[in-house]
Scaffold this motif. Sequence first.
Motif, PDB file in Angstrom:
ATOM      1  N   GLY A  63    -113.645  56.905  50.343  1.00 50.46           N
ATOM      2  CA  GLY A  63    -114.623  57.467  51.261  1.00 50.46           C
ATOM      3  C   GLY A  63    -114.725  56.829  52.627  1.00 50.46           C
ATOM      4  O   GLY A  63    -115.406  57.353  53.504  1.00 50.46           O
ATOM      5  N   ASP A  64    -114.074  55.678  52.864  1.00 53.10           N
ATOM      6  CA  ASP A  64    -114.122  55.057  54.184  1.00 53.10           C
ATOM      7  C   ASP A  64    -113.043  55.694  55.049  1.00 53.10           C
ATOM      8  O   ASP A  64    -111.900  55.245  55.105  1.00 53.10           O
ATOM      9  CB  ASP A  64    -113.916  53.547  54.076  1.00 53.10           C
ATOM     10  CG  ASP A  64    -114.215  52.821  55.390  1.00 53.10           C
ATOM     11  OD1 ASP A  64    -114.050  53.452  56.453  1.00 53.10           O
ATOM     12  OD2 ASP A  64    -114.608  51.646  55.348  1.00 53.10           O
ATOM     13  N   LEU A  65    -113.398  56.772  55.727  1.00 48.59           N
ATOM     14  CA  LEU A  65    -112.414  57.580  56.426  1.00 48.59           C
ATOM     15  C   LEU A  65    -111.817  56.868  57.629  1.00 48.59           C
ATOM     16  O   LEU A  65    -110.677  57.150  58.014  1.00 48.59           O
ATOM     17  CB  LEU A  65    -113.048  58.909  56.841  1.00 48.59           C
ATOM     18  CG  LEU A  65    -113.590  59.747  55.669  1.00 48.59           C
ATOM     19  CD1 LEU A  65    -114.142  61.067  56.176  1.00 48.59           C
ATOM     20  CD2 LEU A  65    -112.514  59.983  54.618  1.00 48.59           C
ATOM     21  N   ASP A  66    -112.544  55.943  58.254  1.00 43.37           N
ATOM     22  CA  ASP A  66    -111.982  55.185  59.369  1.00 43.37           C
ATOM     23  C   ASP A  66    -110.770  54.375  58.917  1.00 43.37           C
ATOM     24  O   ASP A  66    -109.812  54.200  59.680  1.00 43.37           O
ATOM     25  CB  ASP A  66    -113.038  54.250  59.960  1.00 43.37           C
ATOM     26  CG  ASP A  66    -114.091  54.993  60.776  1.00 43.37           C
ATOM     27  OD1 ASP A  66    -113.831  56.157  61.149  1.00 43.37           O
ATOM     28  OD2 ASP A  66    -115.174  54.425  61.021  1.00 43.37           O
ATOM     29  N   GLN A  67    -110.819  53.874  57.695  1.00 39.40           N
ATOM     30  CA  GLN A  67    -109.678  53.108  57.177  1.00 39.40           C
ATOM     31  C   GLN A  67    -108.465  54.005  56.984  1.00 39.40           C
ATOM     32  O   GLN A  67    -107.331  53.590  57.246  1.00 39.40           O
ATOM     33  CB  GLN A  67    -110.068  52.412  55.871  1.00 39.40           C
ATOM     34  CG  GLN A  67    -111.102  51.318  56.054  1.00 39.40           C
ATOM     35  CD  GLN A  67    -111.311  50.469  54.809  1.00 39.40           C
ATOM     36  OE1 GLN A  67    -111.805  49.355  54.879  1.00 39.40           O
ATOM     37  NE2 GLN A  67    -110.934  50.992  53.659  1.00 39.40           N
ATOM     38  N   ILE A  68    -108.686  55.224  56.519  1.00 43.52           N
ATOM     39  CA  ILE A  68    -107.578  56.170  56.375  1.00 43.52           C
ATOM     40  C   ILE A  68    -106.959  56.455  57.737  1.00 43.52           C
ATOM     41  O   ILE A  68    -105.727  56.415  57.910  1.00 43.52           O
ATOM     42  CB  ILE A  68    -108.081  57.478  55.729  1.00 43.52           C
ATOM     43  CG1 ILE A  68    -108.588  57.223  54.314  1.00 43.52           C
ATOM     44  CG2 ILE A  68    -106.975  58.533  55.733  1.00 43.52           C
ATOM     45  CD1 ILE A  68    -107.537  56.763  53.334  1.00 43.52           C
ATOM     46  N   THR A  69    -107.797  56.748  58.720  1.00 44.22           N
ATOM     47  CA  THR A  69    -107.303  57.037  60.065  1.00 44.22           C
ATOM     48  C   THR A  69    -106.512  55.867  60.630  1.00 44.22           C
ATOM     49  O   THR A  69    -105.405  56.042  61.174  1.00 44.22           O
ATOM     50  CB  THR A  69    -108.490  57.367  60.992  1.00 44.22           C
ATOM     51  OG1 THR A  69    -109.136  58.558  60.518  1.00 44.22           O
ATOM     52  CG2 THR A  69    -108.019  57.590  62.419  1.00 44.22           C
ATOM     53  N   ASP A  70    -107.031  54.666  60.510  1.00 47.10           N
ATOM     54  CA  ASP A  70    -106.362  53.489  61.073  1.00 47.10           C
ATOM     55  C   ASP A  70    -105.048  53.193  60.364  1.00 47.10           C
ATOM     56  O   ASP A  70    -104.065  52.802  61.009  1.00 47.10           O
ATOM     57  CB  ASP A  70    -107.292  52.278  60.997  1.00 47.10           C
ATOM     58  CG  ASP A  70    -108.402  52.321  62.038  1.00 47.10           C
ATOM     59  OD1 ASP A  70    -108.382  53.251  62.878  1.00 47.10           O
ATOM     60  OD2 ASP A  70    -109.287  51.446  61.997  1.00 47.10           O
ATOM     61  N   ALA A  71    -105.028  53.334  59.055  1.00 55.13           N
ATOM     62  CA  ALA A  71    -103.790  53.067  58.316  1.00 55.13           C
ATOM     63  C   ALA A  71    -102.694  54.040  58.742  1.00 55.13           C
ATOM     64  O   ALA A  71    -101.539  53.638  58.990  1.00 55.13           O
ATOM     65  CB  ALA A  71    -104.046  53.170  56.820  1.00 55.13           C
ATOM     66  N   LEU A  72    -103.019  55.319  58.836  1.00 52.84           N
ATOM     67  CA  LEU A  72    -102.025  56.313  59.248  1.00 52.84           C
ATOM     68  C   LEU A  72    -101.556  56.047  60.676  1.00 52.84           C
ATOM     69  O   LEU A  72    -100.358  56.177  60.986  1.00 52.84           O
ATOM     70  CB  LEU A  72    -102.606  57.716  59.129  1.00 52.84           C
ATOM     71  CG  LEU A  72    -102.892  58.205  57.698  1.00 52.84           C
ATOM     72  CD1 LEU A  72    -103.596  59.555  57.717  1.00 52.84           C
ATOM     73  CD2 LEU A  72    -101.597  58.301  56.890  1.00 52.84           C
ATOM     74  N   ALA A  73    -102.475  55.677  61.547  1.00 52.91           N
ATOM     75  CA  ALA A  73    -102.098  55.373  62.928  1.00 52.91           C
ATOM     76  C   ALA A  73    -101.127  54.200  62.985  1.00 52.91           C
ATOM     77  O   ALA A  73    -100.147  54.218  63.748  1.00 52.91           O
ATOM     78  CB  ALA A  73    -103.350  55.074  63.753  1.00 52.91           C
ATOM     79  N   LEU A  74    -101.365  53.187  62.167  1.00 51.75           N
ATOM     80  CA  LEU A  74    -100.462  52.030  62.148  1.00 51.75           C
ATOM     81  C   LEU A  74     -99.090  52.410  61.626  1.00 51.75           C
ATOM     82  O   LEU A  74     -98.065  52.048  62.220  1.00 51.75           O
ATOM     83  CB  LEU A  74    -101.080  50.903  61.303  1.00 51.75           C
ATOM     84  CG  LEU A  74    -100.363  49.538  61.230  1.00 51.75           C
ATOM     85  CD1 LEU A  74     -99.160  49.532  60.339  1.00 51.75           C
ATOM     86  CD2 LEU A  74    -100.037  49.027  62.621  1.00 51.75           C
TER      87      LEU A  74
END
Length: 522
Positions: free
Chosen positions: A487-498
Amino acid sequence: MRTRAAAVLALAGLAGAAMAQDAGAPMSAIPWLSDSVATPQAVPGGEDGLPRVDEPAVTPGAPIATVTVTTLGGTRPDAIGILPPSVTGLPGDLWGQSRPEDIARRFRELPDETLPAISALAYRLLLAELDPPVMETAENGAAIFLARVDKLLELGALDQAEALLERAGPQSPEVFRRWFDVTLLIGEEDKLCEVLSDTPELSPTYQARIFCLARMGDWDGAALLLGTGSVLGLIPEDDADLFARFLDPDLFEEEPPLPLPDQPTPLTFRMFEAIGQAIPTNSLPVAFAQADLRANIGWKARVEAGERLARTGAVSDNQLVGLYTERRAAASGGVWTRVEALQTLEAALEAEDREAIAAALPPLWNSLSAARVEVQIAHVLGADLAGLGLPGEAGRIAFRMGLLSPDYEAVAMAGLPEAAGPLDRVLAGVARGQVEGLTSTEARAQAVIDGFAAEGPPARLADLINGDRLGEAILRAMALFSDGAPGDLDQITDALALFRAVGLEETARRAALEYLVLDRNG
């Protein structure tokens, strides 16, 4: 042999119960390792212009003290791997300026069960030949190697762990005890018993020496050693009772079974199996499930073990399909539901019966979802199913299984199914790596879109990359993705960006597709 053994065991029984083994066992990242050899005392352990990763297509993972390890045959342990850069696509200096202890900690913190795309990247890192970090010293020169082996053991990837350990060689007690346990669980312990015999400086424990003497046919020597070790208080009472039954079962024919241990070591596990009291593996760490893949184990147990190991990436997709289709199911419910569902679909595919395929697909998907092995089966069948143009719900399932296959981009390029919804359009864009103009009212899908639309690495990981710690940044992103799935969507976004910023495009796309299609935590 039996008469002499019985006399020695009687002596052991009189004197051994009053004496206990030294409790100063070495600490390990794996709490269930056998005490097969004496080990040294543990000591406390201590952006732009981005590097790129030339990534090939992906195909089918408690804080402790750091151990002191000897140099392994002149080889720097942290440089040992079985996949060269030409296979992994990873730069040789991936670890750069990272501290070995930090890399080791991040390996240990990776979840054992995560999405297959993240798991596949973990295996590449665990098995890669890479230069040791610049900051490596003689004191921490095996920290990364042992952390990689321990993570493979936690994943149940025993064949891969053995390949690394074999390259390291048996000179180090910490390496040997892991290697010994791997061979115990896969049933190839004889070669390690020979190593113990030829390498006395490893200081094998009494239990390991007794086991190996028996395996090599020296039953009298094993019995004498058991008696000596028990009298000297070097073998715990529980182990003495177990080994006594192993060496001379006739003495205990009228005795009740021994109580099963809650946390057996691999050596204890094999000993209980040898005396006819096999310990079920379903409540043990996943590495023990490898023992259930042996040909002498029942089919149901092998299928269940295969599913457990497939979820950690330790069993290949084709191996799991082979287990499901080995023979006709003789029962129903549980694992047999998946066996029957897959066999029904395969029969329909062989007959080229589109109606039968469309009818078989929804129940198969539901049963695979219950066992969390959808991706493993989609890797094998997904592309073919997506190409059939099935109607309705079956067509949408087939499309999504195709997106979970290695041919996900071709499936997306072929067009949407007739029952496509808004999420399917997002999935197709992600599969092509083209999210321009896409938006979603579904928060999880929008988090993925944002990750693909990002320019450069996220702020929380930029310092690692700028500090020449690329490998550490990748490990951190993997943990972010797995931790963020609930549920921590910011972590999903950041991981994909990296992932995308450093060239791990394949991982980014497949992880995003799995995250959206499977809609489950982790």
